[in-house]
Design a protein around this motif. Structure first.
Motif, short mmCIF file in Angstrom:
data_model
loop_
_atom_site.label_atom_id
_atom_site.label_comp_id
_atom_site.label_asym_id
_atom_site.label_seq_id
_atom_site.Cartn_x
_atom_site.Cartn_y
_atom_site.Cartn_z
N VAL A 2 0.84 -1.19 0.00
CA VAL A 2 0.00 0.00 0.00
C VAL A 2 0.88 1.25 0.00
O VAL A 2 1.83 1.36 0.78
N GLN A 3 0.54 2.17 -0.87
CA GLN A 3 1.22 3.46 -0.90
C GLN A 3 0.20 4.57 -1.06
O GLN A 3 -0.77 4.42 -1.80
N LEU A 4 0.45 5.68 -0.39
CA LEU A 4 -0.33 6.89 -0.56
C LEU A 4 0.63 7.98 -0.99
O LEU A 4 1.62 8.23 -0.30
N VAL A 5 0.33 8.62 -2.08
CA VAL A 5 1.23 9.63 -2.61
C VAL A 5 0.49 10.96 -2.70
O VAL A 5 -0.52 11.07 -3.41
N GLU A 6 1.02 11.94 -1.97
CA GLU A 6 0.41 13.27 -1.97
C GLU A 6 1.07 14.16 -3.02
O GLU A 6 2.24 13.96 -3.38
N SER A 7 0.33 15.14 -3.47
CA SER A 7 0.86 16.16 -4.37
C SER A 7 0.05 17.43 -4.20
O SER A 7 -1.03 17.41 -3.59
N GLY A 91 2.77 24.01 7.12
CA GLY A 91 3.14 22.75 7.72
C GLY A 91 3.24 21.66 6.68
O GLY A 91 3.07 21.90 5.49
N ILE A 92 3.51 20.46 7.17
CA ILE A 92 3.52 19.29 6.29
C ILE A 92 2.14 18.64 6.39
O ILE A 92 1.67 18.35 7.50
N TYR A 93 1.53 18.43 5.25
CA TYR A 93 0.19 17.84 5.20
C TYR A 93 0.31 16.37 4.81
O TYR A 93 0.91 16.04 3.79
N TYR A 94 -0.29 15.53 5.64
CA TYR A 94 -0.21 14.09 5.46
C TYR A 94 -1.57 13.52 5.10
O TYR A 94 -2.60 13.86 5.71
N CYS A 95 -1.56 12.62 4.15
CA CYS A 95 -2.75 11.89 3.75
C CYS A 95 -2.91 10.66 4.64
O CYS A 95 -1.92 9.99 4.97
N TRP A 110 -0.41 5.97 5.99
CA TRP A 110 -0.03 7.37 5.87
C TRP A 110 0.81 7.61 4.61
O TRP A 110 1.61 6.76 4.21
N GLY A 111 0.62 8.78 4.04
CA GLY A 111 1.50 9.22 2.96
C GLY A 111 2.77 9.83 3.52
O GLY A 111 2.94 9.94 4.74
N GLN A 112 3.65 10.24 2.62
CA GLN A 112 4.94 10.76 3.04
C GLN A 112 4.88 12.24 3.40
O GLN A 112 5.82 12.78 3.99
#
Length: 120
Positions: A2-7, A91-95, A110-112
């Motif tokens: 499983v991976q979550l990738v934010e953009s 801040g850093i926003y996490y998925c 969680w995403g990165q």
């Protein structure tokens, strides 16, 4: 896996807007809540907004009326439209995505993280 990738993060002036996206991969099971948390420098990670698979939403008081969370269940994606951004939104926003893989316990994924910086 499983991976979550934010953009979608970046630098924006006070009063501006950004749209964050998070797309999951390797997810073959139903996801319950999906959403966003954030962590400002020197502070703990905090809830921003979440949405259940049925469409129920939960927002932190400090973003109500400014941010909108949405999701695409078919794409395993969640989005965050952020308007009227203020420097304190930096801040850093996490998925986040929560679900139960076959034969596994329920867990959060969680995403990165993606950096959001709002200048005054």
């Amino acid at each position: 896996q499983v991976q979550l990738v934010e953009s979608g993060g970046g630098l924006v002036q006070s009063g501006g807007s950004l749209r964050l996206s998070c797309v999951g991969s390797g997810i073959t099971f139903h996801l319950d809540a999906m959403g966003w948390y954030r962590q400002a420098p020197g502070k703990q990670r905090e809830l921003v907004a979440t949405m259940t698979s049925g469409g129920d939403t939960n927002y932190a008081d400090f973003v109500k009326g400014r941010f909108t969370v949405s999701r695409d269940n078919a794409k395993k994606a969640v989005y965050l439209q952020m308007n009227s951004l203020q420097p304190e939104d930096t801040g850093i926003y996490y998925c986040l995505a929560g679900g139960r893989a076959p034969y596994r316990d329920y867990r959060d994924y969680w995403g990165q993280g993606t950096q959001v910086t709002v200048s005054s």
